[in-house]
Write a protein that holds these residues in place. Structure first.
Motif, PDB file in Angstrom:
ATOM      1  N   ALA A  75       0.830  -1.204   0.000  1.00 18.69           N
ATOM      2  CA  ALA A  75       0.000   0.000   0.000  1.00 18.69           C
ATOM      3  C   ALA A  75       0.869   1.261   0.000  1.00 18.69           C
ATOM      4  O   ALA A  75       0.599   2.209  -0.739  1.00 18.69           O
ATOM      5  N   MET A  76       1.922   1.259   0.818  1.00 18.84           N
ATOM      6  CA  MET A  76       2.818   2.416   0.869  1.00 18.84           C
ATOM      7  C   MET A  76       3.541   2.597  -0.461  1.00 18.84           C
ATOM      8  O   MET A  76       3.681   3.719  -0.948  1.00 18.84           O
ATOM      9  N   LYS A  77       3.995   1.508  -1.056  1.00 18.10           N
ATOM     10  CA  LYS A  77       4.711   1.588  -2.331  1.00 18.10           C
ATOM     11  C   LYS A  77       3.813   2.161  -3.422  1.00 18.10           C
ATOM     12  O   LYS A  77       4.240   3.012  -4.204  1.00 18.10           O
ATOM     13  N   ARG A  78       2.573   1.714  -3.462  1.00 14.95           N
ATOM     14  CA  ARG A  78       1.630   2.226  -4.472  1.00 14.95           C
ATOM     15  C   ARG A  78       1.339   3.712  -4.259  1.00 14.95           C
ATOM     16  O   ARG A  78       1.300   4.481  -5.207  1.00 14.95           O
ATOM     17  N   ALA A  79       1.123   4.104  -3.013  1.00 19.16           N
ATOM     18  CA  ALA A  79       0.848   5.514  -2.719  1.00 19.16           C
ATOM     19  C   ALA A  79       2.061   6.375  -3.052  1.00 19.16           C
ATOM     20  O   ALA A  79       1.918   7.460  -3.625  1.00 19.16           O
ATOM     21  N   ASP A  80       3.253   5.899  -2.718  1.00 20.96           N
ATOM     22  CA  ASP A  80       4.473   6.655  -3.016  1.00 20.96           C
ATOM     23  C   ASP A  80       4.684   6.807  -4.520  1.00 20.96           C
ATOM     24  O   ASP A  80       5.229   7.803  -4.975  1.00 20.96           O
ATOM     25  N   GLY A  81       4.244   5.834  -5.282  1.00 11.93           N
ATOM     26  CA  GLY A  81       4.355   5.923  -6.734  1.00 11.93           C
ATOM     27  C   GLY A  81       3.416   6.943  -7.340  1.00 11.93           C
ATOM     28  O   GLY A  81       3.662   7.467  -8.422  1.00 11.93           O
ATOM     29  N   LEU A  82       2.338   7.237  -6.635  1.00 14.14           N
ATOM     30  CA  LEU A  82       1.348   8.189  -7.139  1.00 14.14           C
ATOM     31  C   LEU A  82       1.523   9.602  -6.577  1.00 14.14           C
ATOM     32  O   LEU A  82       1.073  10.566  -7.183  1.00 14.14           O
ATOM     33  N   ARG A  83       2.142   9.710  -5.394  1.00 15.19           N
ATOM     34  CA  ARG A  83       2.278  11.020  -4.757  1.00 15.19           C
ATOM     35  C   ARG A  83       3.643  11.115  -4.087  1.00 15.19           C
ATOM     36  O   ARG A  83       3.930  10.413  -3.131  1.00 15.19           O
ATOM     37  N   MET A  84       4.486  12.012  -4.602  1.00 19.22           N
ATOM     38  CA  MET A  84       5.786  12.260  -3.980  1.00 19.22           C
ATOM     39  C   MET A  84       5.546  12.829  -2.583  1.00 19.22           C
ATOM     40  O   MET A  84       4.666  13.659  -2.395  1.00 19.22           O
ATOM     41  N   ASN A  85       6.342  12.353  -1.600  1.00 20.89           N
ATOM     42  CA  ASN A  85       6.129  12.827  -0.242  1.00 20.89           C
ATOM     43  C   ASN A  85       7.371  12.597   0.606  1.00 20.89           C
ATOM     44  O   ASN A  85       8.272  11.855   0.219  1.00 20.89           O
ATOM     45  N   THR A  86       7.369  13.237   1.754  1.00 18.72           N
ATOM     46  CA  THR A  86       8.464  13.073   2.716  1.00 18.72           C
ATOM     47  C   THR A  86       7.954  12.471   4.024  1.00 18.72           C
ATOM     48  O   THR A  86       8.666  12.507   5.033  1.00 18.72           O
ATOM     49  N   VAL A  87       6.770  11.920   4.011  1.00 23.16           N
ATOM     50  CA  VAL A  87       6.181  11.309   5.196  1.00 23.16           C
ATOM     51  C   VAL A  87       6.923  10.006   5.489  1.00 23.16           C
ATOM     52  O   VAL A  87       7.187   9.215   4.585  1.00 23.16           O
TER      53      VAL A  87
ATOM     54  N   GLU B  45      -8.946  -3.307  -2.424  1.00 20.71           N
ATOM     55  CA  GLU B  45      -7.700  -2.978  -1.737  1.00 20.71           C
ATOM     56  C   GLU B  45      -7.160  -1.597  -2.062  1.00 20.71           C
ATOM     57  O   GLU B  45      -6.350  -1.056  -1.313  1.00 20.71           O
ATOM     58  N   GLU B  46      -7.616  -0.991  -3.135  1.00 20.21           N
ATOM     59  CA  GLU B  46      -7.158   0.341  -3.520  1.00 20.21           C
ATOM     60  C   GLU B  46      -7.476   1.393  -2.455  1.00 20.21           C
ATOM     61  O   GLU B  46      -6.859   2.453  -2.406  1.00 20.21           O
ATOM     62  N   ILE B  47      -8.402   1.085  -1.578  1.00 17.50           N
ATOM     63  CA  ILE B  47      -8.793   2.017  -0.520  1.00 17.50           C
ATOM     64  C   ILE B  47      -7.589   2.469   0.313  1.00 17.50           C
ATOM     65  O   ILE B  47      -7.510   3.617   0.734  1.00 17.50           O
ATOM     66  N   TYR B  48      -6.627   1.579   0.535  1.00 15.13           N
ATOM     67  CA  TYR B  48      -5.477   1.902   1.377  1.00 15.13           C
ATOM     68  C   TYR B  48      -4.562   2.935   0.717  1.00 15.13           C
ATOM     69  O   TYR B  48      -4.143   3.890   1.362  1.00 15.13           O
ATOM     70  N   GLN B  49      -4.248   2.745  -0.541  1.00 19.73           N
ATOM     71  CA  GLN B  49      -3.370   3.712  -1.202  1.00 19.73           C
ATOM     72  C   GLN B  49      -4.073   5.052  -1.380  1.00 19.73           C
ATOM     73  O   GLN B  49      -3.454   6.105  -1.214  1.00 19.73           O
ATOM     74  N   LEU B  50      -5.363   5.041  -1.675  1.00 17.04           N
ATOM     75  CA  LEU B  50      -6.092   6.294  -1.822  1.00 17.04           C
ATOM     76  C   LEU B  50      -6.188   7.033  -0.492  1.00 17.04           C
ATOM     77  O   LEU B  50      -6.068   8.260  -0.439  1.00 17.04           O
ATOM     78  N   TYR B  51      -6.375   6.289   0.594  1.00 17.12           N
ATOM     79  CA  TYR B  51      -6.416   6.891   1.924  1.00 17.12           C
ATOM     80  C   TYR B  51      -5.068   7.544   2.253  1.00 17.12           C
ATOM     81  O   TYR B  51      -5.024   8.666   2.766  1.00 17.12           O
ATOM     82  N   LEU B  52      -3.976   6.847   1.949  1.00 14.88           N
ATOM     83  CA  LEU B  52      -2.649   7.415   2.191  1.00 14.88           C
ATOM     84  C   LEU B  52      -2.434   8.697   1.391  1.00 14.88           C
ATOM     85  O   LEU B  52      -1.904   9.681   1.909  1.00 14.88           O
ATOM     86  N   ILE B  53      -2.832   8.698   0.145  1.00 15.83           N
ATOM     87  CA  ILE B  53      -2.678   9.888  -0.700  1.00 15.83           C
ATOM     88  C   ILE B  53      -3.449  11.056  -0.094  1.00 15.83           C
ATOM     89  O   ILE B  53      -2.941  12.181  -0.025  1.00 15.83           O
ATOM     90  N   CYS B  54      -4.666  10.796   0.362  1.00 15.34           N
ATOM     91  CA  CYS B  54      -5.462  11.853   0.989  1.00 15.34           C
ATOM     92  C   CYS B  54      -4.782  12.390   2.253  1.00 15.34           C
ATOM     93  O   CYS B  54      -4.725  13.603   2.461  1.00 15.34           O
ATOM     94  N   LYS B  55      -4.286  11.498   3.087  1.00 18.51           N
ATOM     95  CA  LYS B  55      -3.614  11.919   4.322  1.00 18.51           C
ATOM     96  C   LYS B  55      -2.353  12.732   4.018  1.00 18.51           C
ATOM     97  O   LYS B  55      -2.085  13.738   4.672  1.00 18.51           O
ATOM     98  N   ILE B  56      -1.591  12.310   3.030  1.00 15.60           N
ATOM     99  CA  ILE B  56      -0.379  13.036   2.638  1.00 15.60           C
ATOM    100  C   ILE B  56      -0.739  14.443   2.183  1.00 15.60           C
ATOM    101  O   ILE B  56      -0.121  15.427   2.612  1.00 15.60           O
ATOM    102  N   ASP B  57      -1.745  14.565   1.325  1.00 14.83           N
ATOM    103  CA  ASP B  57      -2.167  15.881   0.843  1.00 14.83           C
ATOM    104  C   ASP B  57      -2.671  16.751   1.984  1.00 14.83           C
ATOM    105  O   ASP B  57      -2.350  17.939   2.067  1.00 14.83           O
TER     106      ASP B  57
END
Length: 85
Positions: free
Chosen positions: A6-18, A61-73
């Motif tokens: 989930a973290m790898k997928r979210a990181d691939g979609l949204r650059m972050n320093t979290v 399962e996509e819910i996890y990566q989308l949730y991470l992207i929202c939290k990062i933003d």
């Protein structure tokens, strides 16, 4: 899907320093909320020792990566991205 996936997928979609620890905590929080809704026992945060299999499998399962992207933003105060997410 696992926490690491989930973290790898979210990181691939949204650059972050979290940190991975913070992202794992967010994932476990979401997974715990889902477990509570389904009447199941929530998973204990065992990051990084154990890469836990998460409650929601395919095709949801996509819910996890989308949730991470929202939290990062949200925490980066990217309100226009957060609103679109």
């Amino acid at each position: 899907m696992t926490v690491r996936e989930a973290m790898k997928r979210a990181d691939g979609l949204r650059m972050n320093t979290v940190s991975d620890e913070q992202k794992a905590a967010w994932i476990y929080d979401l997974d715990g909320q889902l477990a509570e809704m389904f009447g199941e026992e929530p998973t204990v945060n065992s990051w990084p020792e154990i890469d836990t299999e998460l409650l929601m499998g395919a095709p949801h399962e996509e819910i996890y990566q989308l949730y991470l992207i929202c939290k990062i933003d949200y925490y980066n105060q990217e309100m226009s991205l957060y609103a679109n997410d």
